[in-house]
Design an enzyme around this catalytic site. Sequence first.
Site, PDB file in Angstrom:
ATOM      1  N   ARG A 100      -1.415   5.722  13.325  1.00 36.58           N
ATOM      2  CA  ARG A 100      -0.244   5.027  12.788  1.00 36.58           C
ATOM      3  C   ARG A 100       1.037   5.725  13.236  1.00 36.58           C
ATOM      4  NH1 ARG A 100      -1.909   4.609   8.072  1.00 36.58           N
ATOM      5  NH2 ARG A 100      -2.755   2.508   8.284  1.00 36.58           N
TER       6      ARG A 100
ATOM      7  N   PHE B 115      -6.555   8.890   2.801  1.00 33.81           N
ATOM      8  CA  PHE B 115      -7.175   7.721   2.186  1.00 33.81           C
ATOM      9  C   PHE B 115      -8.104   7.071   3.200  1.00 33.81           C
ATOM     10  CE2 PHE B 115      -3.204   6.546   4.158  1.00 33.81           C
ATOM     11  CZ  PHE B 115      -3.429   5.317   4.751  1.00 33.81           C
ATOM     12  N   GLY B 116      -8.804   6.044   2.770  1.00 29.81           N
ATOM     13  CA  GLY B 116      -9.702   5.348   3.687  1.00 29.81           C
ATOM     14  C   GLY B 116     -10.825   6.233   4.189  1.00 29.81           C
ATOM     15  N   TYR B 117     -10.979   6.284   5.500  1.00 27.81           N
ATOM     16  CA  TYR B 117     -12.061   7.050   6.129  1.00 27.81           C
ATOM     17  C   TYR B 117     -11.655   8.485   6.459  1.00 27.81           C
ATOM     18  CZ  TYR B 117     -14.274   2.463   6.876  1.00 27.81           C
ATOM     19  OH  TYR B 117     -14.849   1.225   6.708  1.00 27.81           O
ATOM     20  N   ASP B 118     -10.479   8.912   5.998  1.00 28.34           N
ATOM     21  CA  ASP B 118      -9.960  10.234   6.360  1.00 28.34           C
ATOM     22  C   ASP B 118     -10.931  11.391   6.116  1.00 28.34           C
ATOM     23  OD1 ASP B 118      -7.694   8.992   7.212  1.00 28.34           O
ATOM     24  OD2 ASP B 118      -6.360   9.806   5.679  1.00 28.34           O
TER      25      ASP B 118
ATOM     26  N   ASP C 122      -2.078  -3.453  11.277  1.00 30.35           N
ATOM     27  CA  ASP C 122      -3.487  -3.505  10.914  1.00 30.35           C
ATOM     28  C   ASP C 122      -4.157  -2.362  11.644  1.00 30.35           C
ATOM     29  OD1 ASP C 122      -5.572  -4.483   9.407  1.00 30.35           O
ATOM     30  OD2 ASP C 122      -6.239  -5.902  10.917  1.00 30.35           O
ATOM     31  N   THR C 123      -5.072  -1.728  10.950  1.00 30.06           N
ATOM     32  CA  THR C 123      -5.734  -0.544  11.485  1.00 30.06           C
ATOM     33  C   THR C 123      -7.234  -0.702  11.385  1.00 30.06           C
ATOM     34  OG1 THR C 123      -3.907   0.959  10.948  1.00 30.06           O
ATOM     35  CG2 THR C 123      -6.085   1.944  11.159  1.00 30.06           C
TER      36      THR C 123
ATOM     37  N   ASN D 180       0.850  -1.188   0.000  1.00 25.97           N
ATOM     38  CA  ASN D 180       0.000   0.000   0.000  1.00 25.97           C
ATOM     39  C   ASN D 180       0.888   1.240   0.000  1.00 25.97           C
ATOM     40  OD1 ASN D 180      -1.519   2.288   1.091  1.00 25.97           O
ATOM     41  ND2 ASN D 180      -3.139   0.818   1.527  1.00 25.97           N
TER      42      ASN D 180
END
Length: 202
Positions: free
Chosen positions: A188, A159-162, A68-69, A9
């Site tokens: 992170r 990215f993601g839920y940002d 893992d997040t 990633n």
Amino acid sequence: MKIVFATNNQHKLSEIRSILGETIEVLSLKDINCDVDIPETGKTLEENALLKAQYVYDHYHIDCFADDTGLEVEALDGAPGVYSARYAGEGHDSEANMTKLLKELGNNNNRKARFRTVIALIQKKNVCPCGCTSIKEIHQFEGIVEGQIIRERRGGEGFGYDPIFQPDGYDKTFAELGMDIKNHISHRARAVAKLCEFLNDK
């Protein structure tokens, strides 16, 4: 020092490399010619991080770490949690994940949420000076950032839920704050800071 981060990633790699700086060279799975999609079959963030690190260590015999997040929303009893990346299905579709989350929350006024990152580190430790025998050491590090889920997407970075996560103490989402600020305050970043402190103390 060289170490493998068990991911391809690019967002995560950039974030990790920026946080660790030049003292530690971080290699990706691609850098060690690993093109396997390592299964994430654990039921917790801790299990998934360890599964990924263990795979790399067992197959490539090199020090490595994996993370893992999960986004844990209070009103949803901690969901999506370990299933955050595939909340809306196996395609890892961030837009679909956010749409589902906002729909699940609806008009609920309890918007409390937190991002939690777990890092699993596996290193080889020589038992005797000549290196003829060795054992593996496993360490875990956790980083948490508290915040809330806003009602509509804001911001174009991250990215993601940002775009829907606003960390406590800020009036902007992760996607609005930009990577420089996020890299200092994110879940992170906090987990990696603990990892970096541990590595630099060895």
